[in-house]
Design an enzyme around this catalytic site. Structure first.
Site, short mmCIF file in Angstrom:
data_model
loop_
_atom_site.label_atom_id
_atom_site.label_comp_id
_atom_site.label_asym_id
_atom_site.label_seq_id
_atom_site.Cartn_x
_atom_site.Cartn_y
_atom_site.Cartn_z
N GLU A 1 40.42 -26.30 26.20
CA GLU A 1 40.00 -27.32 25.12
C GLU A 1 40.31 -28.64 26.00
O GLU A 1 40.79 -29.51 25.07
CB GLU A 1 40.68 -27.39 23.95
CG GLU A 1 40.30 -26.12 23.03
CD GLU A 1 40.88 -25.94 21.78
OE1 GLU A 1 40.31 -25.52 20.64
OE2 GLU A 1 42.19 -26.12 21.63
C1 TNX Z 1 41.86 -22.94 19.57
S1 TNX Z 1 42.52 -20.77 21.19
C2 TNX Z 1 42.84 -23.34 20.25
C3 TNX Z 1 44.24 -23.62 19.60
C4 TNX Z 1 44.18 -23.65 18.28
C5 TNX Z 1 43.57 -22.34 17.78
C6 TNX Z 1 43.32 -22.42 16.32
C7 TNX Z 1 42.79 -21.79 22.12
C8 TNX Z 1 42.58 -21.46 23.53
N1 TNX Z 1 42.82 -23.13 21.81
O1 TNX Z 1 44.46 -24.85 20.19
O2 TNX Z 1 45.61 -23.53 17.75
O3 TNX Z 1 42.14 -22.64 18.02
O4 TNX Z 1 42.75 -21.38 15.73
#
Ligand code: TNX
Length: 529
Positions: free
Chosen positions: A346
């Site tokens: 992300e």
């Molecule tokens: C996505 S999964 C994220 C997390 C959040 C999560 C909540 C991922 C690699 N990153 O930062 O906590 O969704 O479901």
């Protein structure tokens, strides 16, 4: 021994023969004995995860008694026998002191056999007969998994911490059991909310029950830095003081001693800890104490919201890599397992070129400290070294071909994200991936989930639990149970040995154990509790 072993037979329905309370006495025909509640001596096996093969023997059960002996055959077998004894001693009230092999009957033997290569790294064979129980494995890990099966073959009251007066029967059978995948993991996010050492140990105990062997700890994120780094003390000192919603007194971090304690506790249960320090994004907490790592050189404040994608370490500056090197070095020293997870998810503030070159530099740092790197699926955009693992979370197909020797760890959100709500009425959890009920978590095949990635490129499966909405371990359990055992079976049991219709019945039988253990769980309407 008060019970005659031969007086009990397994019934077709699962609950075994009932022991009539008046057993042994013959009441006068005209005055029937008052009906006392009957106690099953043993239950038909309802195991999770489903073993590779199971054959009931049709003999009488083995019944644990005051004089049953535990035997450890092989030095590494002793700690496993001790843990098993400690688990069943309170409920039985029997001494069960493990020793070296001495007797042939009324014994439970844990036997290490280096020549049993047919059982693989973690497999075991369990043979229960009226006069003895034998667990055989090539490794102590295999013996431990066998002991978990034995535990589930005993009546659920075996999980009690106080003595219970009842017969402790184990059905006569032979089990051969070898896991499908080598990586069967669970991730716990201790950054969004912090969890104590004891809470994490409670979670480890649940993983162990279901033969999971990796605990991935998400140790740093925007809301908190949760591990002491001695060469960079401000990471934890300044970065750990809060958590989501910023409750007074919230937050916290593990000292290196705490972390070592967790690693040891997990190791005793044959679980490898994989620590994650998420970067280059999810990095706000680190910048509070070390603002020179932000491109703005300004210290941000603590963050207590739940947005993602906005923070980053400055990727074009030497001090950033100096700090990352310190963190990786200390984490590598503290971590006996071969993997360090470096996040990589992300990132919305970098160009694709900046992102790929960052991932490659971090991968080199990890390799220099003798470890292999794991990262979220986004890292497949970079040049990855053989041995690196990319953890799938949201993709349905690969955007970049996998390089040689690179493998995938599968955590598809629609299946394995056990932080998602079960249905619209679930109060806890998030819902960005849709609702995930138990059957969603259970009913899929890792080998066919991604068209272009077959079983040979899959390291295993992992169930992440993100804790934006979860303040304590009771809340974690509510979302984890029963989806975590579902993912555990997906990772352990061969595809051809498991079906949803059968699983839901075996799963229902676990609930009595969770209640005994004080483990919270969700009563999904999909399961015949
Ligand atoms: C996505 S999964 C994220 C997390 C959040 C999560 C909540 C991922 C690699 N990153 O930062 O906590 O969704 O479901």
């Amino acid at each position: 021994m008060t019970l005659s072993r031969n007086s009990f037979r397994q019934s077709g329905t699962g609950v075994a023969l009932l022991l009539a309370a008046a057993c042994g006495r013959t009441p006068a025909p005209s005055v029937p004995a008052p009906a006392k509640p009957a106690v099953p001596v043993f239950y038909a096996p309802r195991l999770v995860p489903q073993p590779t093969s199971l054959a009931t023997a049709g003999d009488a059960p083995f019944v644990i008694s005051e004089t049953t002996v535990l035997e450890a055959d092989g030095a590494d077998a002793m700690p496993v026998a001790r843990l098993f004894a400690a688990r069943i001693r309170p409920a039985t009230g029997y001494p069960l002191v493990p020793g070296t092999p001495a007797v042939a009957t009324n014994s439970i033997r844990f036997q290490l056999r280096a020549d049993r290569t047919d059982l693989g790294e973690e497999g075991y064979e369990l043979v229960v007969r009226p006069d003895s129980v034998r667990i055989v494995a090539r490794s102590a890990a295999g013996l431990f998994h066998g002991a978990q099966t034995l535990r589930q073959l005993l009546p659920p009251e075996i999980e009690s911490d106080i003595r219970i007066g009842r017969p402790w029967g184990i059905p006569s059978l032979t089990i051969r059991d070898i896991p499908r995948f080598a990586w069967r993991g669970a991730m716990l996010d201790v950054a969004r909310h912090f969890f104590t050492v004891n809470e994490v140990k409670q979670y480890i105990d649940i993983l162990a029950m279901y033969k999971m062997n990796v605990l991935h700890l998400h140790l740093a994120d925007d809301q908190g830095w949760r591990i002491e780094i001695r060469s960079r003390p401000l990471l934890a000192e300044k970065g750990s003081v809060t958590e989501v919603a910023g409750r007074p007194g919230g937050g916290g971090y593990f000292t290196q001693q705490d972390y070592a304690d967790l690693v040891r506790y997990a190791q005793e249960r044959f679980i490898t800890v994989v620590p994650e320090i998420d970067m280059p994004g999810h990095f706000n907490a680190a910048l509070i104490g070390y603002p020179e790592l932000a491109c703005s050189r300004r210290a941000p404040g603590p963050y207590t919201g739940i947005d993602v994608g906005w923070s980053t370490v400055c990727v074009d500056s030497a001090p950033s890599y100096a700090l990352i090197d310190d963190v990786v070095r200390e984490m590598a020293e503290l971590t006996p397992g071969q993997y360090l997870h470096m996040g990589g998810d992300e990132v919305e503030t970098l160009t694709p070129e900046q992102y790929a070159s960052f991932v490659q530099r971090v991968q080199e740092i990890v390799a220099r400290h003798g470890k292999k790197m794991v990262g979220w699926e986004e890292i497949t955009a970079a040049q990855l070294q053989p041995g690196t693992i990319a953890q799938l979370w949201r993709a349905d197909s690969l955007r970049h071909p996998l390089g040689p020797g690179v493998r995938m760890l599968l955590s598809p959100a629609k299946k394995a994200y056990i932080d998602q709500k079960y249905d619209p009425t679930t109060e806890l959890g998030l819902r960005w991936a849709g609702y995930v009920d138990v059957r969603d978590s259970y009913d899929w095949d890792p080998a066919t989930y991604l068209h272009d990635v077959g079983e040979d490129r899959i390291a295993g499966v992992e169930a992440p639990i993100w804790t934006e909405t979860l303040r304590n371990i009771t809340a974690v359990e509510y979302l984890a149970i029963p989806r975590l055992p579902a993912i555990a079976e997906v990772g352990w049991s061969a595809q051809g040995t498991r079906t949803w219709d059968d699983f839901r019945v075996r799963l229902a039988a676990q609930a009595a154990r969770w209640r005994m253990l004080g483990i919270n769980y969700y009563r999904s309407s999909q399961v015949p509790w």
